[in-house]
Design a protein around this motif. Structure first.
Motif, PDB file in Angstrom:
ATOM      1  N   PHE A   1      72.887  86.983  60.527  1.00  0.00           N
ATOM      2  CA  PHE A   1      73.253  88.377  60.222  1.00  0.00           C
ATOM      3  C   PHE A   1      73.513  88.539  58.738  1.00  0.00           C
ATOM      4  O   PHE A   1      73.886  87.555  58.099  1.00  0.00           O
ATOM      5  CB  PHE A   1      74.487  88.780  61.039  1.00  0.00           C
ATOM      6  N   PRO A   2      73.345  89.774  58.150  1.00  0.00           N
ATOM      7  CA  PRO A   2      72.887  90.987  58.824  1.00  0.00           C
ATOM      8  C   PRO A   2      71.406  90.927  59.205  1.00  0.00           C
ATOM      9  O   PRO A   2      70.637  90.202  58.591  1.00  0.00           O
ATOM     10  CB  PRO A   2      73.119  92.073  57.769  1.00  0.00           C
ATOM     11  N   MET A   3      71.040  91.713  60.207  1.00  0.00           N
ATOM     12  CA  MET A   3      69.639  91.843  60.618  1.00  0.00           C
ATOM     13  C   MET A   3      69.316  93.326  60.735  1.00  0.00           C
ATOM     14  O   MET A   3      70.209  94.145  60.922  1.00  0.00           O
ATOM     15  CB  MET A   3      69.435  91.183  61.969  1.00  0.00           C
ATOM     16  N   VAL A   4      68.034  93.619  60.650  1.00  0.00           N
ATOM     17  CA  VAL A   4      67.633  95.027  60.625  1.00  0.00           C
ATOM     18  C   VAL A   4      66.855  95.356  61.902  1.00  0.00           C
ATOM     19  O   VAL A   4      65.925  94.636  62.261  1.00  0.00           O
ATOM     20  CB  VAL A   4      66.767  95.319  59.374  1.00  0.00           C
TER      21      VAL A   4
ATOM     22  N   GLU B   1      64.439  90.428  59.132  1.00  0.00           N
ATOM     23  CA  GLU B   1      65.383  89.743  58.250  1.00  0.00           C
ATOM     24  C   GLU B   1      65.892  90.780  57.243  1.00  0.00           C
ATOM     25  O   GLU B   1      65.146  91.674  56.844  1.00  0.00           O
ATOM     26  CB  GLU B   1      64.616  88.605  57.564  1.00  0.00           C
ATOM     27  N   TYR B   2      67.152  90.678  56.821  1.00  0.00           N
ATOM     28  CA  TYR B   2      67.717  91.596  55.831  1.00  0.00           C
ATOM     29  C   TYR B   2      67.369  91.112  54.429  1.00  0.00           C
ATOM     30  O   TYR B   2      67.578  89.948  54.099  1.00  0.00           O
ATOM     31  CB  TYR B   2      69.244  91.650  55.999  1.00  0.00           C
ATOM     32  N   LEU B   3      66.799  92.012  53.624  1.00  0.00           N
ATOM     33  CA  LEU B   3      66.439  91.646  52.256  1.00  0.00           C
ATOM     34  C   LEU B   3      67.473  92.188  51.285  1.00  0.00           C
ATOM     35  O   LEU B   3      67.783  93.381  51.311  1.00  0.00           O
ATOM     36  CB  LEU B   3      65.075  92.241  51.884  1.00  0.00           C
ATOM     37  N   GLU B   4      67.977  91.303  50.442  1.00  0.00           N
ATOM     38  CA  GLU B   4      68.958  91.703  49.426  1.00  0.00           C
ATOM     39  C   GLU B   4      68.179  92.006  48.148  1.00  0.00           C
ATOM     40  O   GLU B   4      67.254  91.277  47.819  1.00  0.00           O
ATOM     41  CB  GLU B   4      69.880  90.493  49.191  1.00  0.00           C
TER      42      GLU B   4
END
Ligand code: AMP
Ligand code: GLY
Length: 420
Positions: free
Chosen positions: A138-141, A184-187
């Motif tokens: 996490f986080p996940m989208v 996947e969460y992209l920063e």
């Protein structure tokens, strides 16, 4: 020539104004338009998804070219329908519009062509979701597959939230989606890159950054966009090359190889991470409010550009831009993006005096007995050109304060990431 423009937002007011400045245009109709377009075009109230009625209107006004602003009619096939009826239209056809209309379709193109994007899985049931959960952190989208009017994406902090939103989507929360794309969460920092495309080539059509969250410091729920600025300072020449070679060319070639040429505007939504572009989304239209900051910087006749794209002659078109920068701030109705009141009077609007490089694009507005009323959540886009983003923002805020619309609110920090 006579032009019909479909849509009713700030984006369409910006396009309409530029069209009205073309020397080769006689008449413009807007379907349905807003109070801003009504000053330069004839507004005609027809549902943008009622293709038959649109065709009838177009024929009766002897329209030579149709320009489509929003995604929904494109995704539902308005271009195919009008072309079949021998009407010239600027925009992508139904198949190509799946780039926006189906996130699963877009992700499949990315996978097959090695296009950099967040890791993902297309999930048809909770079992698929649980499998993705095992391999990611996490986080996940969570994204609904189909169109969801900007509300289909949730960034989930934990399993409880993720399972709850997934369950709602599988149960039909968004009618157009029975699948979920888990990501996947992209920063990183977001930016948008725009091109205009025809069968033979594509041309750069501006870059911008917008603010989707309703609150200052990018807090609170997502909106359609609270403000934007162009050009995007983060997009350097080096990054631009990567965007073209790693994302744009493989996508356009993939569609072409399937016999489905892309034509129209293409919006490339990016996350920039350590100077590398990752594709977040494609939109098959200009952005709103990004369009409002790109169009005022355009020097070339927009109608000629549309004509050349329709005739596959974009390679002959030189698109020129002003050096000036542009910023827009959206004045919204209190309550947006949740529930808000409609038909609220905006009392001081006609007393505002603007300078040459200051434009107010209307979004959700209408006139009644000469008075201006709000009809939507995003109401007015204060759009100013200048040399320096900080000064532009200061000037915009001065004018919004002069209007002093007590039923509205806006973000004072548009462009907070800009360093100079
Ligand atoms: P989309 O409708 O796909 O553009 O998503 C709406 C917004 O959600 C984007 O503009 C981003 O701010 C955010 N978003 C979408 N996908 C991701 C991702 N994989 N990582 C981080 N943020 C995302
Ligand atoms: N401003 C975001 C969009 O037009 O989708």
């Amino acid at each position: 020539m006579n032009i019909a423009l479909i849509g009713s937002g700030g984006r369409e007011h910006a396009i309409c104004q530029k069209i009205s400045q073309s020397k080769i245009v006689n008449k413009i109709i807007c379907i349905p338009g807003n109070a801003g377009t009504a000053e330069i075009a004839e507004n005609i109230t027809v549902d943008v998804l009622d293709f038959k009625k649109i065709l009838k209107t177009i024929k009766s006004y002897e329209i030579d070219m149709v320009v489509v602003g929003p995604e929904e009619p494109l995704v539902k096939g308005i271009v195919n329908f009008l072309n079949k009826n021998k009407i010239k239209v600027f925009g992508p056809n139904k198949f190509a519009s799946k780039l926006e209309g189906s996130k699963a379709f877009m992700k499949k193109i990315c996978k097959e062509n090695n296009i950099p994007t967040a890791n993902f899985k297309i999930c048809k049931n909770i079992r698929d979701i649980n499998n993705f959960l095992k391999k990611n952190t996490f986080p996940m989208v969570v994204k609904a597959d189909g169109l969801a009017a900007g509300k289909g994406v949730t960034i989930c902090k934990d399993k409880r939230q993720l399972l709850s939103i997934s369950d709602q989507i599988f149960k039909g929360k968004f009618k157009s989606s029975n699948k979920i794309v888990m990501e996947e969460y992209l920063e990183g920092e977001e930016a948008s890159y725009f091109i205009i495309v025809d069968k033979n080539s594509f041309k750069f059509f501006g870059s911008a950054q917008d603010h989707k969250r309703v609150g200052e410091k990018d807090k609170g729920p997502n909106t359609g966009g609270m403000g934007a600025y162009s050009p995007a300072p983060i997009i350097t020449k080096e990054l631009e090359k990567k965007i073209i070679n790693k994302i744009i060319k493989p996508t356009l070639n993939a569609l072409k190889q399937n016999g489905n040429v892309y034509k129209g505007f293409l919006y490339i939504g990016l996350m920039i991470k350590r100077n590398e572009p990752f594709l977040i989304e494609f939109n098959v239209r200009m952005g709103d409010p990004e369009c409002q900051v790109i169009i005022p910087r355009l020097k070339t006749d927009l109608v000629k550009i549309f004509q050349n794209s329709i005739q596959d002659r974009l390679y002959r078109t030189k698109i020129k831009w002003k050096n000036e920068k542009c910023m827009t701030i959206a004045l919204c109705s209190k309550g947006y993006p949740g529930s808000y009141k409609k038909n609220i009077l905006i009392p001081n609007f006609d007393d505002l005096r603007l300078k040459k490089n200051q434009i107010i694009f209307h979004a959700g507005t209408k006139r009644n007995n000469n008075n201006l009323y709000s009809t939507g959540g995003r109401v007015l886009n204060f759009t100013f050109l200048g040399k320096n983003f900080f000064n532009i923002r200061k000037e915009i805020i001065k004018v919004i304060n002069k209007l002093n619309w007590t039923k509205g609110f806006y973000r004072r920090d548009i462009g907070w990431r800009i360093k100079r």
